[in-house]
Design an enzyme around this catalytic site. Structure first.
Site, short mmCIF file in Angstrom:
data_model
loop_
_atom_site.label_atom_id
_atom_site.label_comp_id
_atom_site.label_asym_id
_atom_site.label_seq_id
_atom_site.Cartn_x
_atom_site.Cartn_y
_atom_site.Cartn_z
N LYS A 131 2.77 -6.84 -11.48
CA LYS A 131 2.38 -5.47 -11.13
C LYS A 131 3.43 -4.48 -11.66
CE LYS A 131 1.26 -2.81 -6.91
NZ LYS A 131 1.19 -2.93 -5.44
N SER A 206 -3.26 -1.50 -4.14
CA SER A 206 -2.71 -0.95 -5.36
C SER A 206 -2.45 -1.99 -6.46
CB SER A 206 -1.40 -0.22 -5.05
OG SER A 206 -0.44 -1.10 -4.48
N SER A 230 -2.67 -4.13 -0.21
CA SER A 230 -2.60 -3.97 -1.66
C SER A 230 -2.60 -5.26 -2.45
CB SER A 230 -1.35 -3.14 -2.04
OG SER A 230 -1.51 -1.81 -1.64
#
EC number: 3.5.1.99
Length: 532
Positions: A131, A206, A230
């Protein structure tokens, strides 16, 4: 009850504002974005892409497969489909190939047996994606904030360093929502990510870029973070596995933004992957010394566990109703457990679950032990410089001039309404403590709680703006500090992933991981997109 009634009215007003912003977002952006000839990504044809990280590492250690062939297969897949999903936003292909050649050379020169090699490098040569919010040396670390587009990592986040030391080879970094505070992954630097099962739908957030990258077989293991779901929402929307560990087990150091003060206990870093057998080995590596807090070496007999289930949050006025597809999938799990394992799965009604959003936002707005208030979102949007002016940014956005996304602007506008209030905090803290006590006593050290991962399957782009509080189905377990594994349960009639959250008591992560492996064997786990 008067203060709770007042909070209810405020939240309904905020939801109305969110709904209006969502309608504007859909109207303004309806004709934007790429158009694709296919609804899904292309199916996988390369067999190497259909192996778990554990299996790949074993074949590489046994010298039955060359590491460079594995890495090149993933690079080819990324080149084939990443333009459709926009999951990986920055490649490091040349560096990855050099590292793969180095692995093959090391194995050619190293005569150590496989067991010794596995102990040293459990993920030797395994492709990894990270990420973008995490530091990966030489890669951007902006979290989608335009003012940080030139922020290049000079070192690795702790978990990234640990995975690299275990032999994993990073292929690139993946997309996220702006400042990791929304459940659609889109920002003004990298654009929007698309779901590989339906390109017109969201990937979640996210860690959404990570979710769709793994689901599209562009990677096999990945790093995500979770402060309100997330990891689990992207894992659910994209039909893969994602684990939110017990708090304080896996180090969070090396990501932006970093939770501060009271928020630190909510933020968890964890593994995301296509195959359940990779979860526990990844967690062992990522936790480092923190793994001693868990019981991953304990053998789990599923027949000895207590099982509970709840099909929705009890009827919160803020949340969407749970899709019938998801309720039916959950009931199939319950029936399967009772039939095949011979266990009793008890249906429960935890009345305080309907306050999930209120509990999450109240805990997130709490002061730290030092009495300091959490960092404001408007300050983060200004990158700790001059705070933005949300109303002015909204006007600029309507004119196409803002460098921020509409969810971020909306959150900044709502922040003032959700600011810390001692009376609200005191009342909802009492509710949180009561619910925590009820759940932990129910689960003990041998209980599993089954709960929806989200009220709906992956919605279409922009729709989350009209239902901003649905994330509370995952966020509640951050507030309660419990370990959770999101498990895929196949596809619905429209070819969209189904799934379920598997929850255990504090530091009983080994139970949820064992159930995840069982559900994968029973319901098929990840389904390759493009074959529906």
């Amino acid at each position: 009850m008067a203060p709770l009634f007042t909070v209810r009215i405020q939240l309904l007003l905020l939801q109305a504002v969110g709904f209006l912003i969502g309608l504007v977002g859909q109207a303004v952006r309806a004709f934007g974005g790429p158009r694709f000839s296919s609804r899904t990504t292309r199916p996988v044809t390369e067999p190497l892409l259909l192996l778990s990280g554990v299996q790949l590492a074993k074949l590489i250690r046994q010298r039955k497969v060359k590491c460079i062939d594995v890495v090149q297969a993933y690079i080819n897949r990324i080149k084939d489909v990443n333009s459709m999903i926009n999951g990986i936003v920055m490649y490091r292909f040349e560096a990855a190939k050099k590292e793969a050649h180095a692995v093959d050379k090391k194995l050619a020169e190293n005569q150590e047996d496989e067991a010794t090699l596995e102990k040293k490098w459990p993920f030797l040569g395994v492709p990894l994606t990270v990420k973008e919010a995490f530091q990966l040396k030489g890669m951007p670390n902006s979290s989608g904030l335009v003012s940080r587009r030139n922020a290049i990592s000079k070192t690795d986040a702790t978990v990234v360093a640990l995975l690299k030391e275990a032999g994993a080879i990073p292929l690139g970094i993946t997309n996220c929502s702006e400042l990791c505070m929304w459940y659609e992954s889109s920002n003004k630097i990298y654009g929007r990510s698309n779901n590989p099962y339906d390109l017109q739908r969201i990937v979640g957030g996210s860690s959404g870029g990570e979710g769709c990258t793994l689901a599209a077989a562009c990677s096999v293991i990945g790093v995500g973070s979770d402060i309100g779901g997330s990891i689990r929402m992207p894992a659910f929307f994209n039909g893969i596995f994602g684990h939110k560990p017990s708090p304080g087990v896996v180090p969070n150091k090396g990501q932006f933004p970093m939770a501060m003060g009271a928020q630190e206990q909510f933020q968890c870093t964890g593994p995301m992957c296509r195959y359940a057998e990779d979860l526990a080995p990844m967690l062992r590596v990522m936790a480092g010394p923190g793994i001693k807090k868990l019981k991953l070496n304990d053998k789990v007999n599923l027949k000895d566990l207590k099982f509970y289930w709840m099909e929705h949050d009890g009827g919160s006025y803020l949340m969407s109703k749970v899709d019938q597809d998801l309720i039916l999938a959950q009931k199939k799990v319950v029936a399967h457990l009772e039939t095949m394992l011979g266990v009793s799965v008890q249906h429960v009604k935890l009345k305080q679950m309907k306050y999930s959003f209120q509990l999450w936002v109240t805990m997130m707005s709490a002061k730290g032990h030092d009495g300091k208030e959490p960092v404001k979102f408007v300050d983060l949007l200004g990158d700790h410089g001059k705070p933005i002016k949300p109303l002015w940014e909204l006007i600029k956005w309507c004119l196409g001039l803002s460098v921020h996304t509409i969810p971020s602007i909306g959150l900044a506008l709502l922040e003032e309404k959700l600011k810390y209030n001692y009376e609200k905090y005191r009342k909802f803290k009492a509710v949180e403590e009561s619910l925590h006590k009820e759940l932990t006593e129910m689960l003990g050290d041998d209980g599993i709680f089954l709960y929806p991962s989200h009220p709906t399957v992956a919605p279409k782009h922009h729709v989350p703006l009209t239902r901003p509080f649905n994330f509370a189905y995952t966020g509640i377990f951050n507030a309660l500090g419990l370990p959770v594994t999101q498990c895929p349960l196949g596809l619905n009639a429209k070819g969209l992933p189904l799934g379920i959250q598997v929850v255990a008591g504090p530091f009983n992560d080994h139970l949820t991981l064992a159930v995840a492996q069982y559900l994968e064997k029973s319901f098929g786990g990840w389904v390759c997109p493009g074959k529906f």
